[in-house]
Design a protein around this motif. Structure first.
Motif, PDB file in Angstrom:
ATOM      1  N   ILE A   1      -2.122  10.941   4.925  1.00 32.49           N
ATOM      2  CA  ILE A   1      -0.885  10.717   5.401  1.00 32.49           C
ATOM      3  C   ILE A   1      -1.123   9.540   6.352  1.00 32.49           C
ATOM      4  O   ILE A   1       0.127   8.771   6.187  1.00 32.49           O
ATOM      5  N   LEU A   2      -1.781   9.511   7.002  1.00 28.97           N
ATOM      6  CA  LEU A   2      -1.949   8.224   7.956  1.00 28.97           C
ATOM      7  C   LEU A   2      -2.112   7.023   7.427  1.00 28.97           C
ATOM      8  O   LEU A   2      -1.408   6.123   7.600  1.00 28.97           O
ATOM      9  N   ILE A   3      -2.950   6.828   6.362  1.00 31.93           N
ATOM     10  CA  ILE A   3      -2.981   5.903   5.534  1.00 31.93           C
ATOM     11  C   ILE A   3      -1.863   5.549   4.677  1.00 31.93           C
ATOM     12  O   ILE A   3      -1.304   4.322   4.627  1.00 31.93           O
ATOM     13  N   PHE A   4      -1.202   6.696   4.264  1.00 38.56           N
ATOM     14  CA  PHE A   4      -0.044   6.311   3.587  1.00 38.56           C
ATOM     15  C   PHE A   4       1.222   5.877   4.328  1.00 38.56           C
ATOM     16  O   PHE A   4       1.998   4.795   4.057  1.00 38.56           O
ATOM     17  N   GLU A   5       1.165   6.245   5.626  1.00 37.60           N
ATOM     18  CA  GLU A   5       2.277   5.816   6.604  1.00 37.60           C
ATOM     19  C   GLU A   5       1.888   4.501   6.952  1.00 37.60           C
ATOM     20  O   GLU A   5       2.855   3.380   6.778  1.00 37.60           O
ATOM     21  N   ASP A   6       0.661   3.901   7.167  1.00 36.20           N
ATOM     22  CA  ASP A   6       0.316   2.607   7.292  1.00 36.20           C
ATOM     23  C   ASP A   6       0.720   1.626   6.176  1.00 36.20           C
ATOM     24  O   ASP A   6       0.999   0.412   6.454  1.00 36.20           O
ATOM     25  N   LEU A   7       0.556   2.326   4.726  1.00 35.70           N
ATOM     26  CA  LEU A   7       0.885   1.501   3.668  1.00 35.70           C
ATOM     27  C   LEU A   7       2.581   1.385   3.629  1.00 35.70           C
ATOM     28  O   LEU A   7       2.855   0.087   3.705  1.00 35.70           O
ATOM     29  N   ILE A   8       3.310   2.270   4.114  1.00 37.84           N
ATOM     30  CA  ILE A   8       4.849   2.187   4.235  1.00 37.84           C
ATOM     31  C   ILE A   8       5.141   1.016   5.229  1.00 37.84           C
ATOM     32  O   ILE A   8       6.024   0.297   4.955  1.00 37.84           O
ATOM     33  N   TYR A   9       4.519   1.232   6.546  1.00 36.10           N
ATOM     34  CA  TYR A   9       4.744   0.217   7.781  1.00 36.10           C
ATOM     35  C   TYR A   9       4.337  -1.152   7.107  1.00 36.10           C
ATOM     36  O   TYR A   9       5.139  -2.226   7.442  1.00 36.10           O
ATOM     37  N   ASP A  10       3.249  -1.299   6.608  1.00 35.98           N
ATOM     38  CA  ASP A  10       2.963  -2.603   5.752  1.00 35.98           C
ATOM     39  C   ASP A  10       4.037  -2.976   4.866  1.00 35.98           C
ATOM     40  O   ASP A  10       4.379  -4.336   4.850  1.00 35.98           O
ATOM     41  N   TYR A  11       4.567  -2.221   4.008  1.00 37.85           N
ATOM     42  CA  TYR A  11       5.520  -2.728   3.128  1.00 37.85           C
ATOM     43  C   TYR A  11       6.765  -3.014   3.869  1.00 37.85           C
ATOM     44  O   TYR A  11       7.596  -4.116   3.390  1.00 37.85           O
ATOM     45  N   ILE A  12       7.108  -2.368   4.752  1.00 38.11           N
ATOM     46  CA  ILE A  12       8.366  -2.656   5.713  1.00 38.11           C
ATOM     47  C   ILE A  12       8.249  -3.834   6.304  1.00 38.11           C
ATOM     48  O   ILE A  12       9.055  -4.999   6.221  1.00 38.11           O
TER      49      ILE A  12
ATOM     50  N   CYS B   1      12.237   3.201  13.882  1.00 33.99           N
ATOM     51  CA  CYS B   1      10.955   2.638  13.291  1.00 33.99           C
ATOM     52  C   CYS B   1      10.014   2.785  14.505  1.00 33.99           C
ATOM     53  O   CYS B   1       8.620   3.111  14.049  1.00 33.99           O
ATOM     54  N   MET B   2      10.315   2.419  15.585  1.00 30.52           N
ATOM     55  CA  MET B   2       9.423   2.358  16.571  1.00 30.52           C
ATOM     56  C   MET B   2       8.795   4.036  17.095  1.00 30.52           C
ATOM     57  O   MET B   2       7.766   4.256  17.187  1.00 30.52           O
ATOM     58  N   ILE B   3       9.931   4.791  16.980  1.00 30.62           N
ATOM     59  CA  ILE B   3       9.269   6.209  17.178  1.00 30.62           C
ATOM     60  C   ILE B   3       8.667   7.054  15.976  1.00 30.62           C
ATOM     61  O   ILE B   3       7.454   7.616  16.172  1.00 30.62           O
ATOM     62  N   SER B   4       8.694   6.462  14.691  1.00 32.21           N
ATOM     63  CA  SER B   4       8.081   6.771  13.612  1.00 32.21           C
ATOM     64  C   SER B   4       6.554   6.211  13.530  1.00 32.21           C
ATOM     65  O   SER B   4       5.931   7.077  12.783  1.00 32.21           O
ATOM     66  N   MET B   5       6.267   5.482  14.180  1.00 34.77           N
ATOM     67  CA  MET B   5       4.893   4.787  14.154  1.00 34.77           C
ATOM     68  C   MET B   5       4.016   5.686  14.681  1.00 34.77           C
ATOM     69  O   MET B   5       4.095   6.181  15.592  1.00 34.77           O
ATOM     70  N   SER B   6       2.890   5.850  13.847  1.00 35.48           N
ATOM     71  CA  SER B   6       1.716   6.817  14.681  1.00 35.48           C
ATOM     72  C   SER B   6       0.508   5.750  14.712  1.00 35.48           C
ATOM     73  O   SER B   6       0.359   4.792  14.111  1.00 35.48           O
ATOM     74  N   SER B   7      -0.390   6.135  15.495  1.00 36.98           N
ATOM     75  CA  SER B   7      -1.746   5.369  15.779  1.00 36.98           C
ATOM     76  C   SER B   7      -2.891   6.052  15.021  1.00 36.98           C
ATOM     77  O   SER B   7      -3.370   7.114  15.521  1.00 36.98           O
TER      78      SER B   7
ATOM     79  N   ALA C   1      -0.404  13.910   0.578  1.00 38.33           N
ATOM     80  CA  ALA C   1      -0.267  12.832   1.537  1.00 38.33           C
ATOM     81  C   ALA C   1       1.119  11.753   1.249  1.00 38.33           C
ATOM     82  O   ALA C   1       1.565  11.741   2.523  1.00 38.33           O
ATOM     83  N   ALA C   2       1.251  11.548   0.184  1.00 36.87           N
ATOM     84  CA  ALA C   2       2.341  10.698  -0.051  1.00 36.87           C
ATOM     85  C   ALA C   2       3.892  11.228   0.496  1.00 36.87           C
ATOM     86  O   ALA C   2       4.596  10.662   1.024  1.00 36.87           O
ATOM     87  N   ILE C   3       3.932  12.341  -0.264  1.00 37.95           N
ATOM     88  CA  ILE C   3       5.058  13.367   0.099  1.00 37.95           C
ATOM     89  C   ILE C   3       5.272  13.353   1.560  1.00 37.95           C
ATOM     90  O   ILE C   3       6.329  13.084   2.247  1.00 37.95           O
ATOM     91  N   GLY C   4       4.100  13.827   2.254  1.00 37.78           N
ATOM     92  CA  GLY C   4       4.103  13.985   3.842  1.00 37.78           C
ATOM     93  C   GLY C   4       4.392  12.858   4.546  1.00 37.78           C
ATOM     94  O   GLY C   4       5.259  12.834   5.461  1.00 37.78           O
ATOM     95  N   ALA C   5       3.971  11.709   3.987  1.00 35.95           N
ATOM     96  CA  ALA C   5       4.205  10.546   4.669  1.00 35.95           C
ATOM     97  C   ALA C   5       5.675  10.224   4.646  1.00 35.95           C
ATOM     98  O   ALA C   5       6.193   9.468   5.720  1.00 35.95           O
ATOM     99  N   CYS C   6       6.179  10.271   3.533  1.00 36.87           N
ATOM    100  CA  CYS C   6       7.467   9.672   3.205  1.00 36.87           C
ATOM    101  C   CYS C   6       8.393  10.406   4.145  1.00 36.87           C
ATOM    102  O   CYS C   6       9.345   9.954   4.686  1.00 36.87           O
ATOM    103  N   VAL C   7       8.178  12.036   4.092  1.00 36.65           N
ATOM    104  CA  VAL C   7       8.954  13.046   4.901  1.00 36.65           C
ATOM    105  C   VAL C   7       8.943  12.442   6.271  1.00 36.65           C
ATOM    106  O   VAL C   7       9.925  12.145   6.924  1.00 36.65           O
ATOM    107  N   ILE C   8       7.849  12.357   6.639  1.00 31.66           N
ATOM    108  CA  ILE C   8       7.648  12.111   8.241  1.00 31.66           C
ATOM    109  C   ILE C   8       8.204  10.915   8.741  1.00 31.66           C
ATOM    110  O   ILE C   8       8.954  10.592   9.744  1.00 31.66           O
ATOM    111  N   VAL C   9       8.030   9.695   7.835  1.00 28.59           N
ATOM    112  CA  VAL C   9       8.434   8.410   8.399  1.00 28.59           C
ATOM    113  C   VAL C   9      10.042   8.235   8.426  1.00 28.59           C
ATOM    114  O   VAL C   9      10.732   7.945   9.286  1.00 28.59           O
ATOM    115  N   SER C  10      10.670   8.998   7.096  1.00 28.94           N
ATOM    116  CA  SER C  10      11.802   8.943   6.991  1.00 28.94           C
ATOM    117  C   SER C  10      12.824   9.761   7.839  1.00 28.94           C
ATOM    118  O   SER C  10      13.585   9.264   8.697  1.00 28.94           O
ATOM    119  N   SER C  11      11.942  10.725   8.285  1.00 26.25           N
ATOM    120  CA  SER C  11      13.012  11.822   9.149  1.00 26.25           C
ATOM    121  C   SER C  11      12.766  11.232  10.558  1.00 26.25           C
ATOM    122  O   SER C  11      13.680  11.477  11.419  1.00 26.25           O
TER     123      SER C  11
END
Length: 174
Positions: A155-166, A124-130, A90-100
């Motif tokens: 992956i969704l939870i890690f994405e949310d954590l990345i967005y919170d960090y940003i 950043c707007m395009i990378s966000m998922s609900s 999930a961490a690798i998937g979230a990082c790849v998805i968000v950065s790409s």
């Protein structure tokens, strides 16, 4: 206390419209989440043919309460034990998805003539998922217990954590 009757009337309007539209969309074999969006549009002040919610403060109250319930239901479905089981994937998937997605949005923004800061914002707007919509869609389709669903939730939870960090980084650094 005088505000309470309008909140109750608004709740009745929201529940009735959501129920009717949900039944209609199920009958038409359409996604229920789309029905919720249509029901929200119908009770908004933008459509004058239907009754609408009383005031802006009521809309804010109901939207905050809805987000609380959605996050609560996600928290019930997903535990730290499950997150640890899918952690590396999930961490690798979230990082790849968000950065790409940020990179793709940034490049598209630059190609259409946007400034670099506006292009970064677009990425950043395009990378966000609900998370809430995906969880609801999985639940409606009966896929929440499939093996891949655990990875998607992780992956969704890690994405949310990345967005919170940003967001925290931007907030504290200006």
């Amino acid at each position: 206390m005088s505000h309470l009757p309008t909140l109750i009337a608004d709740l009745a309007l929201i529940l009735i419209s959501a129920s009717v539209i949900t039944l209609l969309f199920k009958w038409m074999k359409q996604p229920v989440v789309l029905g919720y969006i249509v029901a929200g549009c119908l009770v908004s002040s933008q459509i004058s043919l239907t009754p609408d919610i009383s005031g802006t403060s009521d809309i804010n109250s109901w939207s905050e309460l809805g987000v609380i319930f959605l996050l609560f239901s996600l928290g019930i479905d997903f535990s730290f034990k499950k997150l640890i089981n899918v952690g590396k994937t999930a961490a690798i998937g979230a990082c790849v998805i968000v950065s790409s997605m940020i990179l793709a949005g940034f490049i598209v923004g630059l190609l259409i003539g946007m400034s670099s800061s506006a292009s970064l914002l677009l990425g950043c707007m395009i990378s966000m998922s609900s998370t809430a919509i995906i969880v609801k869609a999985f639940d409606d389709a009966g896929l929440q217990n499939q093996p891949f669903a655990k990875n998607v939730y992780g992956i969704l939870i890690f994405e949310d954590l990345i967005y919170d960090y940003i967001e925290i980084t931007i907030f504290f650094n200006g």
